[in-house]
Enzyme design. Structure first.
Site, mmCIF file in Angstrom:
data_model
loop_
_atom_site.group_PDB
_atom_site.id
_atom_site.type_symbol
_atom_site.label_atom_id
_atom_site.label_comp_id
_atom_site.label_asym_id
_atom_site.label_seq_id
_atom_site.Cartn_x
_atom_site.Cartn_y
_atom_site.Cartn_z
ATOM 1 N N ALA A 137 -7.178 -4.149 1.588
ATOM 2 C CA ALA A 137 -7.438 -4.590 0.162
ATOM 3 C C ALA A 137 -7.592 -6.130 0.116
ATOM 4 O O ALA A 137 -8.609 -6.276 -0.877
ATOM 5 C CB ALA A 137 -5.489 -4.828 -0.773
ATOM 6 N N GLY A 142 1.061 -1.384 0.408
ATOM 7 C CA GLY A 142 0.459 -0.157 0.139
ATOM 8 C C GLY A 142 0.817 1.085 0.092
ATOM 9 O O GLY A 142 0.730 1.868 0.424
ATOM 10 N N GLU A 165 -1.743 -2.508 7.644
ATOM 11 C CA GLU A 165 -2.982 -2.297 7.397
ATOM 12 C C GLU A 165 -3.561 -2.075 6.034
ATOM 13 O O GLU A 165 -4.436 -2.326 5.078
ATOM 14 C CB GLU A 165 -3.482 -0.848 8.235
ATOM 15 C CG GLU A 165 -3.023 0.236 7.172
ATOM 16 C CD GLU A 165 -1.928 -0.078 6.981
ATOM 17 O OE1 GLU A 165 -1.451 1.068 5.882
ATOM 18 O OE2 GLU A 165 -0.612 -0.059 7.820
ATOM 19 N N ASP A 166 -2.009 -1.312 5.043
ATOM 20 C CA ASP A 166 -2.880 -1.654 3.401
ATOM 21 C C ASP A 166 -3.398 -2.940 3.150
ATOM 22 O O ASP A 166 -4.295 -3.044 1.997
ATOM 23 C CB ASP A 166 -1.422 -0.841 3.005
ATOM 24 C CG ASP A 166 0.160 -1.697 3.526
ATOM 25 O OD1 ASP A 166 0.090 -2.533 4.251
ATOM 26 O OD2 ASP A 166 0.618 -0.677 3.422
ATOM 27 N N ASN A 167 -2.423 -4.324 3.275
ATOM 28 C CA ASN A 167 -2.628 -5.479 2.375
ATOM 29 C C ASN A 167 -4.301 -5.973 3.600
ATOM 30 O O ASN A 167 -4.411 -6.635 2.503
ATOM 31 C CB ASN A 167 -2.009 -6.013 3.144
ATOM 32 C CG ASN A 167 -1.854 -7.467 2.151
ATOM 33 O OD1 ASN A 167 -2.622 -8.361 3.061
ATOM 34 N ND2 ASN A 167 -0.542 -8.076 1.042
#
Length: 460
Positions: free
Chosen positions: A278, A229, A273-275
């Site tokens: 998604a 991310g 948190e980005d992964n």
């Protein structure tokens, strides 16, 4: 009682055959990444949205989390002020009004007064253990538009990046129909060294070759979510329906949502948190992902080899609790181990000497990786830096197995100067923050964090 000779021969034949077959599969997968990189990244056409009237394009809220004076910060942030897109706003998200990054932000806001940019101060707002999520919350809540572009502070982008990404996330009615609606548009990281340290070169070689090749291949095959991310676009309205549980919402197609806490705050319990965002959009809502033809240029600051090792250990430990099976087989995707296994298998099956196979193997592997790097960068590695890059690439390949071995046996990581205990599904809780020496850094909790590539105020 020992196995009879025939059984041993069958076992050796089976192991040799599996080794060679796995090598062929893995090399084919690498070629998929290489070919896909050539097709996707070597041509970056201008989007028609770049010159469209503001009223005719979707609005976008850009969220940039900041913490201190990151490497190349001015140019990174300026790249969002000069986007060729007629309808966007920018939130520069900081925890407090004394953050050093704000002097750079104010200079840019004065330079580009026509851009709708503002500062979002969190003032200690806490929704979870992840400091980046806490940092983003004020800007997230104040965002005027449904499309969000979350862009890390150490990332610089081309001026046409936003328009091309919106083309994918919100395609025009005339665009070909897709099997699934796109929920996330993300960009492949492309590292470039700003401070000449050995660890920085190793990080550059890793991100621009092996990481990029596998990342592009996985997203080309698209059997599951795989997102880094550094630069992601998604819709706030989609995020407000998911909670990171990865449980499919039965009535997702008709607007259903998860019970309880949802939205960005629900992801404050994760380190990656980005992964997880998604993955939640993929699994809970059934939305697809796509990459544009742009890259997220990461400025890599002063990183020692120990910093590089600690960073890689940290993220292997996080992945271990998110995708255990993939993490366990990770060593079998690296050139050194898979090369020696294939060499042994070929020697048993065909009599081909190991010393003949291995040089060809490493040369071809290197050439594929260099081609991926050229596709992303838009040019080959410069001649005056080629041997330096190849040396860093070789060191990265040699370090891969020791790093994985160190990472797989622990559960604590350091990020942004704080230590965390990684739990199931990638959730984290704070651990003790006592300082450790060189051995501690090798095991993933060192004296300084390099997640944001050396913020200046944290340099020793």
């Amino acid at each position: 009682m020992s196995a009879d000779p025939q059984s041993r021969d069958i076992l050796r034949l089976s192991l040799a055959s599996v080794s060679v077959a796995w090598y062929v599969i893995l090399f084919t997968f690498g070629l998929i990444g290489c070919i896909a990189a050539r097709k996707r990244f070597r041509l970056r056409p201008r989007s028609p949205l770049s010159s469209a009237p503001a009223s005719s394009v979707p609005g976008v809220s850009i969220l940039r989390p900041l913490k201190g004076l990151d490497t190349n910060l001015y140019e990174n942030l300026e790249s969002t002020f000069i986007q060729e897109y007629p309808n966007y706003e920018i939130f520069f998200c900081v925890d407090d009004e004394d953050d050093q990054a704000l002097s750079v932000v104010r200079d840019l806001m004065a330079k580009y007064p026509h851009v709708n940019a503002r500062i979002a101060i969190g003032r200690g707002l806490t929704v979870g253990v992840n400091p980046k999520v806490n940092n983003l919350m004020t800007g997230y809540r104040e965002a005027a538009h449904d499309i969000l572009w979350v862009l890390d502070s150490n990332v610089m982008v081309d001026r046409g990046t936003l328009a091309r990404a919106v083309d994918i996330l919100s395609p025009p009615p005339s665009a070909p129909a897709r099997p699934r609606r796109i929920g996330v548009v993300h960009h492949v990281p492309l590292a470039w060294v700003t401070n000449y340290a050995l660890g920085s070169y190793v990080e550059e070689a890793f991100l621009n070759t092996n990481h990029a090749k596998m990342y592009i291949a996985i997203n080309t095959v698209a059997v599951d979510s795989c997102v880094v991310g550094k630069s992601c676009l998604y819709r706030k309205s989609d995020l407000e329906r998911v909670d990171g549980s990865l449980r499919r919402i039965p009535d997702a197609a008709s607007g259903g949502c998860q019970p309880g806490e949802r939205g960005l705050a629900a992801f404050g319990r994760f380190l990656a948190e980005d992964n997880m965002i998604a993955s939640a959009l993929w699994h809970e809502l059934g939305l697809g992902h796509d990459m544009s033809c742009d890259v997220a240029r990461n400025a890599v600051g002063d990183m020692s080899v120990l910093d590089y090792v600690a960073r890689r250990i940290r993220w292997v430990r996080v992945r271990k609790h998110m995708v255990l099976a993939a993490t366990l087989v990770e060593p079998l995707t690296e050139s050194v181990l898979v090369g020696f296994l294939a060499a042994a298998g070929l020697k048993y099956l065909t009599g081909l000497p190991v010393f003949l196979f291995l040089p060809v193997h490493f040369l071809v592997w290197l050439l594929v990786d260099l081609d991926v790097c050229a596709s992303l960068a838009g040019h080959p590695v410069p001649a005056d830096k080629r041997w330096q890059f190849i040396g860093a690439w070789a060191l990265r390949e040699l370090l891969a197995l020791p790093i994985w071995t160190a990472a797989i046996v622990g559960n604590e990581v350091e990020w942004r100067g704080k230590r965390y205990q990684v739990m199931q599904n990638g959730e984290v809780q704070k651990a003790g923050n006592e300082r450790r020496g060189v051995l501690g850094r090798l095991w993933g909790f060192g004296r300084k964090s390099t997640d944001y590539y050396e913020p200046l105020e944290m340099r020793d």
